[in-house]
Scaffold this active site. Structure first.
Site, short mmCIF file in Angstrom:
data_model
loop_
_atom_site.label_atom_id
_atom_site.label_comp_id
_atom_site.label_asym_id
_atom_site.label_seq_id
_atom_site.Cartn_x
_atom_site.Cartn_y
_atom_site.Cartn_z
N ALA A 1 -4.45 7.39 -4.39
CA ALA A 1 -3.08 6.95 -4.68
C ALA A 1 -3.18 5.47 -5.01
CB ALA A 1 -2.18 7.21 -3.50
N THR B 1 0.86 -1.19 0.00
CA THR B 1 0.00 0.00 0.00
C THR B 1 0.89 1.24 0.00
OG1 THR B 1 -1.94 1.02 1.04
CG2 THR B 1 -0.26 0.17 2.54
N ASN B 2 0.34 2.41 0.29
CA ASN B 2 1.12 3.64 0.36
C ASN B 2 0.54 4.53 1.45
OD1 ASN B 2 -0.99 5.46 -0.82
ND2 ASN B 2 -0.74 4.02 -2.51
N ALA B 3 1.14 5.70 1.63
CA ALA B 3 0.84 6.53 2.81
C ALA B 3 -0.35 7.48 2.63
CB ALA B 3 2.08 7.34 3.19
N SER B 4 -1.11 7.34 1.55
CA SER B 4 -2.22 8.28 1.33
C SER B 4 -3.25 8.18 2.46
CB SER B 4 -2.91 7.95 0.01
OG SER B 4 -4.13 8.63 -0.08
#
Ligand code: CTP
Length: 418
Positions: free
Chosen positions: A278, A211-214
């Site tokens: 994102a 995943t990512n930090a959005s």
């Protein structure tokens, strides 16, 4: 009161600061109530030296709030900021005005202003020399740049007996400003909007994922602003810690593929699509149905395969829709943003800096560059995401209005709650 009145049932928070003009706020309050508005009054301590709170309570039929330490509500500043559709500070003294610009929060009114995400209008009243003082002039400029409506005081006889500019603006001017803010929020009526927000998760096994930090905050702010301005909104969101804004059709998704399907099924219906999510560019080629244990992971190579580029697909398949993308960049923002706008063939590209200590990810504030396909470049200053969302919508609205085929969108003179 007929419901066609723009102020009917609108929540107005009337802030009253300590000026001799405080008595005029009573007349203004009567006018607002006559127009059908629901008014809550917040007085500064010095305002109560000029007019007794009881007078405002009788006219508004609500208790006046003046303290941060309320026995019935542990956080009155948040309750009031959330409740208000518009905050009107009338009269606004030089002290209150400067506090709003600087971000002071040392009493209830200034703290509500800091917590608020709705339009704010200041109707100043002060001595002419004070209005022209460079400190006040600079703070008025700051407030206006930030989107706060600061009305010009009128010229005439002041409390000192001198003639100058500093008189409380006329009731009709203030009411018009309030109505303009209430109606402004209806300028997207007729628009059908799909907004994606948050990250996606691409599973590795039953409990692990890429995943990512959005945080999703920007997409949610865009959805909230669009609902408030009269649009029908579908919010397709990856996993976030946020509650969906009231009034949106909320579709939770997890993976990029689920997001793609949710958006594509609503695409023919939409007039505007904003990809604020994102989206993971890759997903594991394989993912285990159960949880793999440590031994099973040891020495394993994770092979990735690309996900579908939702934004580029939307642009290719569009018939009438306005398509807006976000670009998450860490350097050469303008160059990369322009390249991405061309590559994904979008109408607007909102370029975010996600690399600096002021990274857009997770923050409540943001600063962006808005690029249009016609080459216009707008650098915004840093501001709360909900205000930034209003700026983005102002840009989209210009595109909507420039479309020859767009039917004239009428703004029924209703308020955001009806
Ligand atoms: N986007 C998308 N589908 C993907 C990846 C991105 O729709 N599979 C969208 C995002 O929602 C955003 C825009 O494309 O609106 C740009 O995303 P960004 O991550 O900045 O760019 P990428 O295309 O992923 O390119 P890169 O990571 O190389 O910068």
């Amino acid at each position: 009161m007929p419901p066609t009145n723009p102020l009917h049932e609108t929540h107005i928070l009337l802030g009253v600061a300590g000026s001799i003009a405080a008595y005029k706020a009573l007349i203004l309050l009567r006018a607002l109530v006559r127009e059908g508005a629901r008014v809550s009054v917040v007085m500064t301590e010095s305002a109560t030296k000029f007019v007794a709170p009881r007078s405002f309570e009788v006219l508004s039929r609500q208790p006046v709030a003046s303290t941060l330490f309320d026995e019935t509500d542990p956080m009155p500043h948040l309750t009031l900021a959330e409740w208000a559709d518009v905050i009107l500070i009338a009269p606004a003294t030089a002290n209150t005005l400067v506090k709003c610009a600087v971000g002071f929060a040392d009493d209830l009114l200034s703290t509500v202003v800091l917590a608020a995400q709705c339009p704010i209008i200041l109707a100043p009243a002060m001595d002419g020399g004070m209005w022209e003082h460079p400190a006040v002039v600079a703070h008025v400029r700051t407030l206006r740049e930030r989107g706060v409506i600061v009305l010009d005081p009128e010229e005439g006889e002041l409390a000192s007996g001198q003639i100058g500019r500093g008189r409380f603006p006329a009731e009709s001017t203030i009411l018009e400003a309030v109505k303009a803010q209430v109606c402004r929020v209806q300028d997207l009526c007729g628009q059908r909007v799909v907004i994606s927000a948050g990250p996606t998760r691409e599973p590795l096994d039953a409990v692990r994922f890429l995943t990512n930090a959005s945080s999703g905050k920007m997409g949610y702010a865009l959805a909230k602003a669009a609902v408030a301005r009269g649009a029908e909104v579908v919010l397709v969101s990856g996993p976030t810690a946020l509650s969906p804004p009231a009034g949106v059709d909320y579709i939770p998704v997890v993976t990029a593929q689920e997001m793609y399907q949710a958006i594509m099924s609503r695409f023919p219906w939409a007039t505007v699509v904003i990809m604020a999510a994102a989206v993971s560019d890759f997903r594991p080629r394989e993912s285990a149905a159960g949880k793999l244990n440590k031994q099973e992971w040891y020495g394993k190579t994770i092979e990735l395969e690309p996900t579908i580029d939702i934004l580029a697909t939307l642009s290719r398949k569009r018939t009438h829709q306005i398509v807006v993308g976000f670009a998450a960049e860490t350097h050469d923002l303008l160059t990369h943003g322009r390249e991405k706008l061309r590559r994904k063939d979008v109408d607007l590209m909102i370029v975010n800096d996600v690399g600096s200590s002021h990274s857009a990810f997770g923050s409540d504030d943001n600063q962006v560059i808005i690029l249009s396909r016609h080459g216009e470049v707008t650098h915004t200053e840093r501001m709360p995401k909900i205000r930034l969302a209003q700026h983005v919508w102002d840009h989209i609205l210009r595109l909507i209005q420039a479309r020859p085929s767009t039917p004239a969108l009428s703004c029924p003179e209703s308020n955001p709650r009806t």
